[in-house]
Scaffold this motif. Structure first.
Motif, PDB file in Angstrom:
ATOM      1  N   LEU A 126      -0.586  11.856 114.498  1.00 22.24           N
ATOM      2  CA  LEU A 126      -1.441  11.696 113.068  1.00 22.24           C
ATOM      3  C   LEU A 126      -1.200  10.240 112.646  1.00 22.24           C
ATOM      4  N   LYS A 127      -2.338   9.624 112.147  1.00 26.14           N
ATOM      5  CA  LYS A 127      -2.382   8.253 111.793  1.00 26.14           C
ATOM      6  C   LYS A 127      -2.069   8.199 110.336  1.00 26.14           C
ATOM      7  N   VAL A 128      -0.843   8.510 109.643  1.00 31.60           N
ATOM      8  CA  VAL A 128      -0.510   8.480 108.366  1.00 31.60           C
ATOM      9  C   VAL A 128      -0.776   7.214 107.611  1.00 31.60           C
ATOM     10  N   VAL A 129      -1.552   7.210 106.686  1.00 32.10           N
ATOM     11  CA  VAL A 129      -1.806   5.719 105.742  1.00 32.10           C
ATOM     12  C   VAL A 129      -1.570   6.408 104.335  1.00 32.10           C
ATOM     13  N   LYS A 130      -0.377   6.154 103.374  1.00 34.90           N
ATOM     14  CA  LYS A 130      -0.033   6.771 102.204  1.00 34.90           C
ATOM     15  C   LYS A 130      -0.916   5.726 101.487  1.00 34.90           C
ATOM     16  N   THR A 131      -1.728   6.194 100.168  1.00 32.80           N
ATOM     17  CA  THR A 131      -2.340   5.548  99.426  1.00 32.80           C
ATOM     18  C   THR A 131      -2.514   6.451  98.285  1.00 32.80           C
ATOM     19  N   LEU A 132      -3.237   5.690  97.212  1.00 34.82           N
ATOM     20  CA  LEU A 132      -3.599   6.418  96.017  1.00 34.82           C
ATOM     21  C   LEU A 132      -2.590   7.264  95.243  1.00 34.82           C
ATOM     22  N   ASN A 133      -1.444   7.056  95.775  1.00 33.61           N
ATOM     23  CA  ASN A 133      -0.286   8.234  95.052  1.00 33.61           C
ATOM     24  C   ASN A 133       0.183   7.394  93.897  1.00 33.61           C
ATOM     25  N   THR A 134      -0.094   6.382  93.380  1.00 32.50           N
ATOM     26  CA  THR A 134       0.382   5.825  92.260  1.00 32.50           C
ATOM     27  C   THR A 134      -0.241   5.711  91.026  1.00 32.50           C
ATOM     28  N   ILE A 135      -1.539   6.480  91.351  1.00 32.09           N
ATOM     29  CA  ILE A 135      -2.460   6.408  89.786  1.00 32.09           C
ATOM     30  C   ILE A 135      -2.950   7.772  89.875  1.00 32.09           C
ATOM     31  N   ASN A 136      -3.705   7.935  88.591  1.00 32.70           N
ATOM     32  CA  ASN A 136      -4.281   9.411  88.217  1.00 32.70           C
ATOM     33  C   ASN A 136      -5.637   9.511  89.247  1.00 32.70           C
ATOM     34  N   ALA A 137      -6.060  10.686  89.254  1.00 31.42           N
ATOM     35  CA  ALA A 137      -7.009  11.062  90.215  1.00 31.42           C
ATOM     36  C   ALA A 137      -8.475  10.328  89.584  1.00 31.42           C
ATOM     37  N   ASN A 138      -8.884  10.281  88.376  1.00 29.20           N
ATOM     38  CA  ASN A 138      -9.984   9.770  87.890  1.00 29.20           C
ATOM     39  C   ASN A 138     -10.038   8.181  88.414  1.00 29.20           C
ATOM     40  N   VAL A 139      -9.047   7.654  88.314  1.00 28.10           N
ATOM     41  CA  VAL A 139      -8.849   6.076  88.489  1.00 28.10           C
ATOM     42  C   VAL A 139      -9.032   5.901  90.118  1.00 28.10           C
ATOM     43  N   MET A 140      -8.479   7.015  90.760  1.00 28.43           N
ATOM     44  CA  MET A 140      -8.605   6.766  92.169  1.00 28.43           C
ATOM     45  C   MET A 140      -9.909   6.563  92.838  1.00 28.43           C
ATOM     46  N   VAL A 141     -11.054   7.011  92.375  1.00 24.05           N
ATOM     47  CA  VAL A 141     -12.371   7.122  92.536  1.00 24.05           C
ATOM     48  C   VAL A 141     -13.167   6.225  91.734  1.00 24.05           C
ATOM     49  N   GLU A 142     -12.696   5.637  90.435  1.00 23.85           N
ATOM     50  CA  GLU A 142     -13.368   4.990  89.618  1.00 23.85           C
ATOM     51  C   GLU A 142     -12.221   3.770  88.968  1.00 23.85           C
ATOM     52  N   PRO A 143     -11.959   2.754  89.689  1.00 19.13           N
ATOM     53  CA  PRO A 143     -11.004   1.861  89.192  1.00 19.13           C
ATOM     54  C   PRO A 143     -11.593   1.036  87.944  1.00 19.13           C
ATOM     55  N   SER A 144     -12.813   1.174  87.919  1.00 19.18           N
ATOM     56  CA  SER A 144     -13.330   0.414  86.683  1.00 19.18           C
ATOM     57  C   SER A 144     -13.042   1.061  85.238  1.00 19.18           C
ATOM     58  N   ARG A 145     -12.429   2.292  85.549  1.00 17.03           N
ATOM     59  CA  ARG A 145     -11.933   2.805  84.056  1.00 17.03           C
ATOM     60  C   ARG A 145     -11.076   2.104  83.440  1.00 17.03           C
ATOM     61  N   ILE A 146     -10.232   0.925  84.124  1.00 20.06           N
ATOM     62  CA  ILE A 146      -9.355   0.334  83.793  1.00 20.06           C
ATOM     63  C   ILE A 146      -9.890  -1.304  83.851  1.00 20.06           C
ATOM     64  N   PRO A 147      -9.918  -1.950  82.617  1.00 18.80           N
ATOM     65  CA  PRO A 147     -10.321  -3.470  82.867  1.00 18.80           C
ATOM     66  C   PRO A 147      -9.701  -4.252  83.588  1.00 18.80           C
ATOM     67  N   GLY A 148     -10.401  -5.141  84.192  1.00 16.03           N
ATOM     68  CA  GLY A 148      -9.644  -6.334  84.921  1.00 16.03           C
ATOM     69  C   GLY A 148      -9.442  -5.808  86.543  1.00 16.03           C
ATOM     70  N   GLU A 149      -8.508  -6.784  87.342  1.00 14.67           N
ATOM     71  CA  GLU A 149      -8.052  -6.152  88.588  1.00 14.67           C
ATOM     72  C   GLU A 149      -6.637  -5.836  88.460  1.00 14.67           C
ATOM     73  N   HIS A 150      -6.565  -4.637  89.235  1.00 13.45           N
ATOM     74  CA  HIS A 150      -5.306  -3.871  89.270  1.00 13.45           C
ATOM     75  C   HIS A 150      -5.474  -3.495  90.556  1.00 13.45           C
TER      76      HIS A 150
END
Length: 217
Positions: A126-150
């Motif tokens: 399996l090709k495991v890629v760990k990601t998105l585990n450091t943020i809330n679910a809504n921010v995962m799919v809508e990073p623009s909820r938070i202003p600026g680049e992050h």
């Protein structure tokens, strides 16, 4: 693509709904074929959405998301079946949180290991890629909820798998800053960050926050 989302919680439902909205066919997997939450999601999400067991979803998906609780991730992937996982990319959002003594949780892996590594060791094809585990679910799919680049982070052993995951994060979910930390051992850092993330949630009173990286030069 045909995508499998393993897990029926908030993360699984949020990601699955976003993927359907992007035009993908998505099958949500759980322990039983007619899980109540999965059935309700599929009915609400429309014609490109379906549900089944972990094995049904893994067999269906060309691309997999692990959105199960960390404590159940290895069992869920075992139920999915190694033959259904072989050679596929697994975008792993799980964290090794131990709630057995209440809040705040601790980690059930030592500092010289990670849940991402345990999954990779258990399923070497399996090709495991760990990601998105450091943020809330809504921010995962809508990073623009938070202003600026992050930033969102990726860890994994397979360069092509990480490239495809980055493409989905940027082109599909709208992330502008994706930082490749290196191989799967670097997921030790992002998983351990959850100890701080939970404290920040309490201090800030909202899960809608993220890290912005400031670098000299």
């Amino acid at each position: 693509m045909k995508i499998a989302v393993l897990g029926t919680g908030m993360v699984g439902e949020t990601l699955a709904s976003k993927l359907v909205a992007l035009g993908h066919e998505v099958k949500m997997g759980s322990r039983t074929a007619n899980n109540e939450k999965a059935v309700a999601w599929a009915k609400k999400a429309g014609a490109k959405a379906s549900q089944g067991t972990f094995a049904d979803a893994a067999a269906f998906g060309e691309f997999l998301f692990n959105c199960t609780l960390g404590s159940g991730s290895l069992d869920a992937l075992s139920a999915a079946g190694a033959q259904n996982l072989q050679g596929k990319i697994l975008l792993d959002t799980s964290n090794p949180l131990d709630f057995s003594k209440g809040m705040p949780p601790s980690l059930f892996v030592p500092s010289n290991d990670s849940l991402g590594e345990r999954i990779q060791r258990a399923f070497p094809d399996l090709k495991v890629v760990k990601t998105l585990n450091t943020i809330n679910a809504n921010v995962m799919v809508e990073p623009s909820r938070i202003p600026g680049e992050h930033a969102v982070f990726v860890s994994g052993n397979d360069a092509e798998a990480k490239r495809q995951v980055k493409e989905l994060l940027t082109g599909g979910f709208g992330w502008k800053q994706v930082i490749d930390l290196g191989d799967i051992t670097t997921s030790r850092g992002t998983e351990a960050y959850l100890m701080l993330w939970i404290r920040l949630w309490g201090a800030l009173g909202t899960p809608d926050f993220n890290i912005s990286i400031a670098k000299k030069g």
